[in-house]
Each structure stands twice: as C-alpha cells, then as structure tokens.
Motif scaffolding. Sequence first.
Motif, short mmCIF file in Angstrom:
data_model
loop_
_atom_site.label_atom_id
_atom_site.label_comp_id
_atom_site.label_asym_id
_atom_site.label_seq_id
_atom_site.Cartn_x
_atom_site.Cartn_y
_atom_site.Cartn_z
N ARG A 232 -3.60 -2.17 -22.75
CA ARG A 232 -2.87 -1.21 -21.92
C ARG A 232 -1.59 -0.85 -22.66
O ARG A 232 -0.67 -1.67 -22.78
CB ARG A 232 -2.55 -1.80 -20.54
CG ARG A 232 -3.79 -2.17 -19.74
CD ARG A 232 -3.40 -2.86 -18.45
NE ARG A 232 -4.55 -3.24 -17.67
CZ ARG A 232 -5.11 -2.48 -16.73
NH1 ARG A 232 -4.59 -1.29 -16.46
NH2 ARG A 232 -6.17 -2.89 -16.05
N VAL A 233 -1.53 0.36 -23.14
CA VAL A 233 -0.41 0.77 -23.99
C VAL A 233 0.84 0.98 -23.13
O VAL A 233 0.81 1.73 -22.14
CB VAL A 233 -0.77 2.07 -24.74
CG1 VAL A 233 0.44 2.57 -25.51
CG2 VAL A 233 -1.94 1.83 -25.67
N LYS B 290 -13.27 3.39 -18.96
CA LYS B 290 -11.86 3.09 -19.29
C LYS B 290 -11.69 1.61 -19.65
O LYS B 290 -11.03 1.27 -20.64
CB LYS B 290 -10.98 3.45 -18.10
CG LYS B 290 -9.49 3.31 -18.38
CD LYS B 290 -8.69 3.62 -17.12
CE LYS B 290 -8.91 5.04 -16.64
NZ LYS B 290 -8.08 5.36 -15.46
N ARG C 6 -10.49 -1.75 -27.88
CA ARG C 6 -9.20 -1.68 -28.56
C ARG C 6 -8.71 -3.07 -28.96
O ARG C 6 -8.24 -3.28 -30.08
CB ARG C 6 -8.15 -1.01 -27.66
CG ARG C 6 -8.29 0.48 -27.51
CD ARG C 6 -7.25 1.01 -26.54
NE ARG C 6 -5.90 0.66 -26.97
CZ ARG C 6 -5.16 1.41 -27.78
NH1 ARG C 6 -5.64 2.55 -28.24
NH2 ARG C 6 -3.95 1.03 -28.14
N ASP D 42 4.47 6.16 -27.79
CA ASP D 42 3.29 5.87 -26.99
C ASP D 42 2.02 6.34 -27.71
O ASP D 42 1.01 5.64 -27.73
CB ASP D 42 3.41 6.56 -25.62
CG ASP D 42 2.19 6.32 -24.75
OD1 ASP D 42 2.15 5.28 -24.08
OD2 ASP D 42 1.29 7.19 -24.75
N ARG D 43 2.09 7.52 -28.33
CA ARG D 43 0.93 8.04 -29.05
C ARG D 43 0.61 7.21 -30.29
O ARG D 43 -0.54 7.07 -30.67
CB ARG D 43 1.17 9.50 -29.43
CG ARG D 43 0.90 10.46 -28.28
CD ARG D 43 1.57 11.80 -28.46
NE ARG D 43 1.12 12.73 -27.44
CZ ARG D 43 1.48 12.69 -26.16
NH1 ARG D 43 2.31 11.73 -25.75
NH2 ARG D 43 1.02 13.58 -25.29
N GLN E 88 -1.26 4.26 -28.98
CA GLN E 88 -2.61 4.67 -28.60
C GLN E 88 -3.48 4.88 -29.84
O GLN E 88 -4.63 4.41 -29.90
CB GLN E 88 -2.54 5.97 -27.79
CG GLN E 88 -1.91 5.84 -26.41
CD GLN E 88 -2.88 5.32 -25.37
OE1 GLN E 88 -4.01 4.96 -25.68
NE2 GLN E 88 -2.42 5.27 -24.14
N TRP E 89 -2.95 5.58 -30.82
CA TRP E 89 -3.72 5.94 -32.00
C TRP E 89 -4.07 4.72 -32.85
O TRP E 89 -5.09 4.70 -33.53
CB TRP E 89 -2.94 6.96 -32.83
CG TRP E 89 -3.65 7.47 -34.02
CD1 TRP E 89 -3.37 7.22 -35.34
CD2 TRP E 89 -4.80 8.33 -34.04
NE1 TRP E 89 -4.25 7.87 -36.16
CE2 TRP E 89 -5.15 8.56 -35.38
CE3 TRP E 89 -5.57 8.93 -33.05
CZ2 TRP E 89 -6.23 9.36 -35.76
CZ3 TRP E 89 -6.64 9.72 -33.41
CH2 TRP E 89 -6.95 9.93 -34.76
N HIS F 256 -13.18 0.89 -23.03
CA HIS F 256 -12.31 1.39 -24.11
C HIS F 256 -11.18 0.40 -24.38
O HIS F 256 -10.84 0.12 -25.54
CB HIS F 256 -11.76 2.75 -23.72
CG HIS F 256 -10.74 3.29 -24.67
ND1 HIS F 256 -11.06 3.68 -25.96
CD2 HIS F 256 -9.41 3.50 -24.52
CE1 HIS F 256 -9.96 4.11 -26.56
NE2 HIS F 256 -8.95 4.01 -25.72
N ARG F 257 -10.61 -0.14 -23.33
CA ARG F 257 -9.52 -1.11 -23.51
C ARG F 257 -10.01 -2.39 -24.18
O ARG F 257 -9.33 -2.94 -25.05
CB ARG F 257 -8.90 -1.43 -22.15
CG ARG F 257 -8.11 -0.28 -21.54
CD ARG F 257 -7.72 -0.57 -20.11
NE ARG F 257 -6.90 0.49 -19.56
CZ ARG F 257 -6.58 0.60 -18.27
NH1 ARG F 257 -7.05 -0.30 -17.40
NH2 ARG F 257 -5.84 1.60 -17.85
#
Length: 384
Positions: A173-174, A157, A164, A195-196, A199-200, A160-161
Amino acid sequence: MNTNTGTVLRYATDCFAPARAVPHAAAVAAVPARGNVPAAQVRMPFRLEPVPQPLSLRALAACGGLHEAASVPGEVARLRSEAFEVALPLVWERHTRPLEARKGHGWCATEVRRLAPDCADGFTDDLESVVTALLGYTRPISNLEGWITVRMANAIKDGHRVRRAREMGAQQRVRVPARLAMRLGNDRWLVALADRVLQWAGVRHTAGAGLWPLGAWAEDHAAIAGPAAGTPGDEAVAGDLEVVLATMKDYDAAWYEKYVEAPLGRKWAPVARENWLGAGRAIADEAAYLDLVPGHERDDTRLAEVASACLELIRHGLADGGEPEQVVTDALTASFVSEDSLSDEFAGGDPGDVVAAVLADAAALDRLVDEVLDIVGTAVPSLC
C-alpha cells in the motif's frame, strides 16, 4: 459440510448422504448333477457401493468447502482448472475488455487471443488474482458468477498488492511518509511525484527504453498543480524527479534502498524491437535499448568467426602448393586488412591495424607463420 468428523469435503457422499447399498452375501447355488458330471458352482453378483465422485467447483462453493478442498494437494489442480474456466470470461468481459478500451488498445479489446504481450500478462495476473480469492473463500457461495463479478475488483487490487511485495519487494500500500512530505515542502506536485515513484517501483515493466514514464507524468502535472501551471516537458519533470529522489534518499537511506532502489533493480530489462523504418534505417533520435550481450563479447565472437574463415583460406592455399609465408600473408590481408574486412565493424579500434603491423615486421611474421602451420598441422618445407 461434515462438522462431526472434521474431514475435508471432497466427494458427493460427504456433502449429501444418500442411502448406501449394502453388498449381498456371496450366494452359491448348486446345479443338479447329470450323470457323473459334478455340480457347477454359480456365484451370484455382488451389489457394490457406488464409486465416490469428487465434488465439482460449484458443489464445493455451495457447501462452503472450497478453501478446505483447495488445501488438498490432489484436488487443488482440478479446482484451479475449473475456477479458471468459470472466471476467464467474466474477467475478460467485466474488467480486461473495458480496461483495454480505455487505454485505446482497440485491437486488444476485440478478443483474448489478440492481446498484446504486456496486456496478456496483465490479464493473466488479474485472472490469477480472482481464482486465488475464490479458492480462498471459506463461506458458502450460492451464485458463483455473481460472487466473482462482485468481488472481482477487490481481488484484482489485492493480487496486485501481493505481487508488488512478493515479486518486486515494493510497498503493498503506497503511502508517502508525512515527514518526507514535509521535506518536500508539502508541495502537491512533488508529493504526488513521490507517490508515483513508489507506485512505479513496484511495476515489473520499464517505460519503453527509459526507466521512468516522464511523458505520462508530465500530462498529470496540470491536473495536480492546476491548469495555470501548464504542462511541462519531459526535461522539467526529470528535474523535479531528481529533487524528489534526492530528498527521499536524504530522508531515510535504508528506506529508499528497500522501497525504491531494490525494486527498480528487479524490473524486466527492455528488449529492442525493430523500428518501423526497417533494419538499418534507425531514426536519428531513437533511444538506445539495453544490450543483452556486452559489446566486447560480440567483438570476440566476430573475431573468432573471421579467424576460422582465415584458417580455411590458409589450408586451401597450402593444399594447392602455395608458399607458406605468402599464403599466410594473403589470407590475413584478405580477412583483416582489405576493404571488405572488419575495419567498419569495430567502433573501439580496427583489428586490421594489429595485423598490418605484424605483416610489416619480418621476425613477427616468421613466428606467426610457424604458429599457423602448427595449428593447421603442416610442417615448414626444408630448404636443404
């Protein structure tokens, strides 16, 4: 760990201090001479210190010296290699294989070497995150496999952040700002869609040939808005998406540019794949993929190829003793004007129309013949 000297633990002698062998003094013995032969000197062997061996990954983990040792340029490559060997089977069995099974990728879940390209990229990123977390740990680790298993989810996790933010420039952190949610009327679906979007924006891939995964978001609508709302089509989700994007931009244009538009511009371009019907049999409603080469460049390349072939025809015709004007006319007609020419390859216009207009103009044709003869290096025969 050697706290007195403050040095990096790199060798077994740094962590464990066995009694070191002290070298003997050089002993020279004289052999009794025989006759006039001088005495030969015999050098006694030295008892040298053992060559220090680098600590293994496990030994450094047990001493709590992984982070310090990994900061040494000469050691980091070796430690990363050992860490990958230990972590790879654990990440595959505990994380990637169950993930591929949940996604319905049965073939990818059978073996690491059978992972699809996108899935292999994700597995490599997750494995890199676990190794980075391991080599950055500063406390002793008594059970290396157990530590990796317990810390794996958080390491993936965090990795991944970091990717990004580092690769895409998106939020680590979205979070949808409270004022933006108020502008969206605190609507559960629209706020979730915002939010999506955030994220996307931090994902490297696109949704196939499209930019947004509208189909997946349409399936999420019922779970978010309630079963009574039903599952909308892609067009309905696209309409809601336009509302959300416009509201985001109106909320804060600089924030929208930084966390939405800029990361979207860093996404990997989709690459066209041959459809299952085979070449030349595309589906009627098949989405168009992004062209890697602009159309005008392809047209220019094709025209250059045909012009080169046309010059070869002219050279052969002149070598056979043909009349220059007739040879040029025949070659241009065969290459650009006939049924087998380029008339069907250029959607924006037929180059054969230009050639036909030149052939119909006697003065233009004479100038063209002169130019062609200069190119092929043949002089116009004299009529005197």
